[in-house]
Design a protein around this motif. Structure first.
Motif, PDB file in Angstrom:
ATOM      1  N   VAL A  96       0.847  -1.188   0.000  1.00 23.75           N
ATOM      2  CA  VAL A  96       0.000   0.000   0.000  1.00 23.75           C
ATOM      3  C   VAL A  96       0.886   1.243   0.000  1.00 23.75           C
ATOM      4  O   VAL A  96       1.964   1.264   0.598  1.00 23.75           O
ATOM      5  CB  VAL A  96      -0.958   0.040   1.212  1.00 23.75           C
ATOM      6  CG1 VAL A  96      -1.938  -1.107   1.168  1.00 23.75           C
ATOM      7  CG2 VAL A  96      -0.188   0.033   2.521  1.00 23.75           C
ATOM      8  N   LEU A  97       0.426   2.241  -0.708  1.00 23.03           N
ATOM      9  CA  LEU A  97       1.060   3.557  -0.723  1.00 23.03           C
ATOM     10  C   LEU A  97       0.201   4.477   0.129  1.00 23.03           C
ATOM     11  O   LEU A  97      -0.996   4.630  -0.134  1.00 23.03           O
ATOM     12  CB  LEU A  97       1.162   4.079  -2.157  1.00 23.03           C
ATOM     13  CG  LEU A  97       1.680   5.501  -2.353  1.00 23.03           C
ATOM     14  CD1 LEU A  97       3.134   5.614  -1.919  1.00 23.03           C
ATOM     15  CD2 LEU A  97       1.524   5.927  -3.809  1.00 23.03           C
ATOM     16  N   CYS A  98       0.777   5.064   1.159  1.00 19.11           N
ATOM     17  CA  CYS A  98      -0.005   5.876   2.079  1.00 19.11           C
ATOM     18  C   CYS A  98       0.791   7.117   2.475  1.00 19.11           C
ATOM     19  O   CYS A  98       1.977   7.242   2.166  1.00 19.11           O
ATOM     20  CB  CYS A  98      -0.397   5.072   3.320  1.00 19.11           C
ATOM     21  SG  CYS A  98       1.009   4.347   4.203  1.00 19.11           S
ATOM     22  N   HIS A  99       0.116   8.021   3.180  1.00 20.10           N
ATOM     23  CA  HIS A  99       0.789   9.262   3.568  1.00 20.10           C
ATOM     24  C   HIS A  99       0.197   9.784   4.865  1.00 20.10           C
ATOM     25  O   HIS A  99      -0.969   9.516   5.210  1.00 20.10           O
ATOM     26  CB  HIS A  99       0.638  10.318   2.462  1.00 20.10           C
ATOM     27  CG  HIS A  99      -0.776  10.751   2.233  1.00 20.10           C
ATOM     28  ND1 HIS A  99      -1.335  11.863   2.839  1.00 20.10           N
ATOM     29  CD2 HIS A  99      -1.768  10.212   1.477  1.00 20.10           C
ATOM     30  CE1 HIS A  99      -2.586  11.998   2.449  1.00 20.10           C
ATOM     31  NE2 HIS A  99      -2.885  11.009   1.627  1.00 20.10           N
ATOM     32  N   ASP A 100       1.017  10.520   5.617  1.00 20.24           N
ATOM     33  CA  ASP A 100       0.518  11.274   6.759  1.00 20.24           C
ATOM     34  C   ASP A 100       0.474  12.737   6.358  1.00 20.24           C
ATOM     35  O   ASP A 100       0.302  13.060   5.187  1.00 20.24           O
ATOM     36  CB  ASP A 100       1.388  11.023   7.998  1.00 20.24           C
ATOM     37  CG  ASP A 100       2.851  11.405   7.795  1.00 20.24           C
ATOM     38  OD1 ASP A 100       3.172  12.070   6.784  1.00 20.24           O
ATOM     39  OD2 ASP A 100       3.680  11.055   8.650  1.00 20.24           O
TER      40      ASP A 100
END
Length: 250
Positions: A92-96
Motif C-alpha cells: 500500500v502507498l499511504c501518507h501522513d
C-alpha cells in the motif's frame, strides 16, 4: 512429467522456488497451472481499507476469523495515522501530513519515500498523483509514478489551456525501490490526444470531485482512469530510453 509427480511432491518442489520462477512454471502445462493456482497462490481477503471523506486517516475493516491479524491501523509507522493513496500486489502507498510510505501490512515492513520533486517545468500549474506499480512474481522491487493531473482550481495560463492533453511527450518523476531515488522518465504518446486542457478542466463530470484518479497495474501496464471518461495506459518496460502512453476513450 506431470504424471510422475504427485501433487504433494510437485508443490513441495515448487515451494522452494522464487515467486517469479513459480509464475513461469504456470506455463508448463494446464495441470501445473491449476496446482499452482490452487495451492501456491491462495486468495483470501483479510480485510479492506476504507477512506471516509470526513476522516483524516484510513480505517481497516476485518473479521477475526480470517486468519493472522493484520495491523490495519499501521501503528508500527512513525506517525499518528495514515491515509491510503494506492495499493498494488500486497503493498500500500499511504501518507501522513508530511511524508509518504510504501508498506506491506502483512509483514510490517515499510519504507519512507524521499520528498516529492516539484512538477516538471514544462507543465506549470498541474498537480501530481502518485501510483504504485509492483509485481512480486516479476521483481522484488516496486516503483511509484508521479502522474500529472488537472488541478481542482482554475488554470490561468491561456497557452497551457490550448495545449493537447495528454501531450505528445512529457517527463514524469518515477521512484524506484532499487535506486531509492526519484528519477525523470520520458513518456511518448501513441495515437490521438483525449482533447485540450481547456475542455478537460471545464465543466462538471462524474470524476471531478473524487480525490484522485483510479489505476490498475497489470503485466507491466499501468491503466489510469481519468476525469471525463478516458483511460491512459502506460507501458512500463525498461528496454528503451522512453516509455509509451496510449489514450483510450470510453
Amino acid at each position: 512429467m506431470e504424471a510422475m509427480l504427485p501433487d504433494d511432491v510437485l508443490v513441495e518442489v515448487l515451494r522452494r522456488l522464487a515467486p517469479h520462477s513459480v509464475a513461469a512454471c504456470r506455463w508448463v502445462c494446464k495441470a501445473w497451472r491449476d496446482t499452482i493456482d490452487a495451492r501456491l497462490r491462495p486468495l483470501s481477503v483479510r480485510g479492506i481499507f476504507i477512506n471516509f471523506t470526513a476522516h483524516s486517516f484510513s480505517e481497516f475493516f476485518s473479521r477475526p476469523s480470517t486468519g493472522p491479524a493484520i495491523c490495519g491501523g499501521l501503528d508500527f509507522l512513525p506517525c499518528e495515522g495514515v491515509r491510503i493513496r494506492d495499493h498494488c500486489d500486497g503493498l500500500v502507498l499511504c501518507h501522513d501530513w508530511e511524508r509518504e510510505y510504501v508498506v506491506n501490512p502483512a509483514t510490517r515492513r515499510w519504507a519512507r519515500l524521499p520528498q516529492r520533486p516539484p512538477p516538471p517545468g514544462h507543465m506549470p500549474g498541474l498537480d501530481q498523483t502518485a501510483y504504485l506499480a509492483f509485481d512480486h512474481a516479476a521483481s522484488p522491487h516496486y516503483k511509484v509514478f508521479l502522474i500529472p493531473c488537472l488541478p481542482y482550481g482554475e488554470l490561468e495560463d491561456d497557452l497551457l489551456l490550448e495545449s493537447e492533453w495528454p501531450p505528445a511527450s512529457y517527463v514524469m518523476h518515477v521512484f524506484s525501490s532499487m535506486t531509492k531515488r526519484w528519477e525523470k522518465t520520458t513518456f511518448l504518446r501513441e495515437g490521438e490526444a483525449a482533447g485540450v486542457l481547456a475542455n478537460m478542466a471545464s465543466g462538471s463530470d462524474t470524476y471531478r470531485h473524487q480525490d484522485q484518479y483510479r489505476a490498475v497495474y497489470w503485466r507491466s501496464l499501468l491503466y489510469v482512469h481519468c476525469r471525463h471518461g478516458y483511460v491512459m495506459r502506460y507501458l512500463l518496460t525498461p528496454q528503451s530510453s522512453f516509455l509509451l502512453l496510449t489514450v483510450y476513450m470510453l
